[in-house]
Design a protein around this motif. Sequence first.
Motif, PDB file in Angstrom:
ATOM      1  N   ASP A  63       0.834  -1.204   0.000  1.00 32.19           N
ATOM      2  CA  ASP A  63       0.000   0.000   0.000  1.00 32.19           C
ATOM      3  C   ASP A  63       0.868   1.253   0.000  1.00 32.19           C
ATOM      4  OD1 ASP A  63      -2.234  -1.532   0.017  1.00 32.19           O
ATOM      5  OD2 ASP A  63      -2.605  -1.371   2.172  1.00 32.19           O
ATOM      6  N   TRP A  64       0.469   2.208  -0.813  1.00 31.82           N
ATOM      7  CA  TRP A  64       1.170   3.492  -0.866  1.00 31.82           C
ATOM      8  C   TRP A  64       0.160   4.621  -0.660  1.00 31.82           C
ATOM      9  CZ3 TRP A  64       3.751   6.017  -5.762  1.00 31.82           C
ATOM     10  CH2 TRP A  64       4.482   7.144  -5.350  1.00 31.82           C
ATOM     11  N   ASN A  71      -0.776   2.018  -5.584  1.00 32.49           N
ATOM     12  CA  ASN A  71      -0.065   1.091  -4.710  1.00 32.49           C
ATOM     13  C   ASN A  71       1.111   0.492  -5.463  1.00 32.49           C
ATOM     14  OD1 ASN A  71      -1.926   1.237  -2.431  1.00 32.49           O
ATOM     15  ND2 ASN A  71      -3.363   0.147  -3.761  1.00 32.49           N
ATOM     16  N   PHE A  72       2.143   0.130  -4.721  1.00 29.55           N
ATOM     17  CA  PHE A  72       3.316  -0.492  -5.331  1.00 29.55           C
ATOM     18  C   PHE A  72       3.018  -1.977  -5.488  1.00 29.55           C
ATOM     19  CE2 PHE A  72       8.218  -1.107  -4.910  1.00 29.55           C
ATOM     20  CZ  PHE A  72       8.247  -1.577  -6.211  1.00 29.55           C
ATOM     21  N   VAL A 134       3.134   4.105 -10.569  1.00 32.96           N
ATOM     22  CA  VAL A 134       4.412   3.630 -10.051  1.00 32.96           C
ATOM     23  C   VAL A 134       5.364   3.349 -11.204  1.00 32.96           C
ATOM     24  CG1 VAL A 134       5.556   1.827  -8.709  1.00 32.96           C
ATOM     25  CG2 VAL A 134       3.335   2.703  -7.982  1.00 32.96           C
TER      26      VAL A 134
END
Length: 802
Positions: A63-64, A71-72, A134
């Motif tokens: 989670d980012w 999210n990564f 990302v």
Amino acid sequence: MSLLHLAIVAPLIFAILVPFFYKSFRRIHTGWFVLPLPILLFIYFFSFISTTKSKEVVMKTLDWIPTLGINFTAKVDGLGLLFALLITGIGALVVLYSIYYLSKGKEKLHNFYVYLLLFMGAMLGVVLSDNLIVMYAFWELTSFSSFLLIGYWYHREKSRYGAQKSMLITVFGGLSMLGGIILLYLMTGSFSISEIITQADVIVTSPLFIPALICILLGAFTKSAQFPFHIWLPDAMEAPTPVSAYLHSATMVKAGIYLVARLTPVFAVDGLWLWLVASFGIFTLFWGSFSAVKQTDLKSILAFSTVSQLGLIMSLLGVGAASLHYVGLDDNLYVVATTAAIFHLINHATFKGSLFMVVGIVDHETGTRDIRKLGGLLHFMPITFTLAMIGAFSMAGLPPFNGFLSKEMFFTGMLRVLEMDFFSFDSFAILFPILAWVASVFTFIYSMILVFKTFTGKYQPEKLEKKPHEAPLGMLISPIILASLVIIIFFFPNSLLSDNLISPALSSILPSLVTDEEGFMVHIYQWHGFNPELFMTLGVIAVGVLLYLTLPKWRRVYDLFPENLTLNRFYDGAVNRAQTGSFKFTKSFMNGSIRSYLVYIFTFFIVILATALFYKNAFKVDTTNLASIGVYEVLLALLIMIGAVSILFAKTRLSQIILLGSVGYTVSLFYVLFRAPDLALTQLVIESVSVALFLVCFYHLPKLRREETRIRFKLTNAIISVGVGAIVTLIALSAHSNKFFSSISQYYIENTYEKAAGKNMVNVILVDFRGFDTLFEITVLAIASLGIYGMIKLRLARREED
């Protein structure tokens, strides 16, 4: 963080440690500390082959910013694994090669390996990220790190020029790609590539489909040096040869190829994607090979050959997707073009990587890359000659080398264009096999030039800076491994690649593809019988040999092209015009006066906000729920107004500073009145420091100029000041009167102690609830401090030199 996430960011973490290794172990080449990392990463990713071979996908999410869908998410499937193995495998060989290529005493090795590791981590992030935002972050990091690598020898003007050129073109493409990513999000509500692929039918019906397609292709074409954006790649050859071997054979230039392959399931549902990808690819193939023949520098030949080979792979991806789009998935023979694209991507990494290293060896041992000065090196460098011959013959598409196999499949794919209703008019389709054959002839020619102009012919020792001799064994290991793979893959393509790498990658690009009864999708053969592809190859060899032997007679055809109409001239002219125009425009209003700059800023501030406020009909005053105004508040407000207006009529700077300070101190009394002693104390401290600093600075300034005492000057200041105050007041009143949500203050009151264990609400908000905001503010200050420190050091160094 999962082990997969750690593997992706490991090179970035290791890059931080490199300067410490360099500083602590100066007697050891820094490359020896770096080498174990790509080897371990290669072994780690190699362990996924059994997983992807069974068409399984490994996905780990970190989670980012989940509220924004960012999210990564690391995803390992057939396509991502193929690129990850190339990035780490070729990376390990390049690091080993660079240990012997770069001199420990003469080069800033810590810089080199930091840049290289940054690039390696960025590329892994690009190919293993399932989230488009990302992936874009890693994408731009590849541009930044490649800029540093290409400009590694920054004392050379050509290196700086090549680095800037690659940066401008690829970042332009990256920003275009970001626009396409945002459009995809607007159409699907997701940044996940996996989820976007499932909504391909929805995307194609959206009016945003075509703009998104064009933006994405701009990113891919600029990164993978497709015409007309290919002009950055030849200038990037000013980088050290290990950089060229890594960036321009297996990694950076393949990022655009990866992007097209990854998003083929999304965009290939429309014929425009197929038309653009295939057409730009086939013309890039032709133009790159045609341009390579006239080059006299070995790395320039390889640069244009790389452009050409990238065009070949791109055209195969376009045609492969087209065959499935128009014919169907019932016959696996129609996937030959996409299969050839994946296969040639691997082959190109092997033979082109070895050729770059060979050219580096020639340059390292002779002091030149100019073929006009080289010749007769066969007797001095027999091993290097053998490696050059293997790599060049594979690039030319000759047996028994892996390039022959993928080149035959390339011809098959181009011939199949004639069987498809590809462009709605059949006459255009014939250009694909014609351009493919003509480009292959020129590929054969420059491959022969690369080998025979360098290693055979007359030896010219008077033109060489060094006496040639064979390279040390350490420098030969990496190209020997790659050259060995060129031959091994030719004899064992299926047992090594088909089921392990090519078939899983093919399933990632074409997820709806059905395997055959044996479970294999890919079968590669060395002999296909007497078919049109074989006769095309024989024609390439015959015409190629003839043109190579008569090269001096027809090479003057390149002189017919006007030098003033090249893409490089257009680029240089555009950059120069942009610099000149921006300088003139900036000079027209940048007069060195802070007051003038503030006038511009505040005038713009007033006009834009006032226009938006009234255009949107957002101005509203609601006096309900307002606290009563006491006599003390009125008196303090009057004091502030009197102090502020008095500043305009003060005749000395000292009196202006005192009046300005009185305004600040009076504001602190408001905090006292509203029972906020901590804020009052902060205001008093800041105001005292500010007044003291103003006094110190203004002491060294000259007396007020005559224009500063004129009514017009002060009237302008008064109007702007009143305007800013009025617009801010209007916005504050409107914001209070147009509340759409309940105040967040109650949340802080209820949770300050419960969730943050703090009794001072303001401090808790700054440190906990808005911790990232405070952290970034500190980061900005730290960066500014480092910049100031660097400028001071530079100034002191220049004084010492003077």
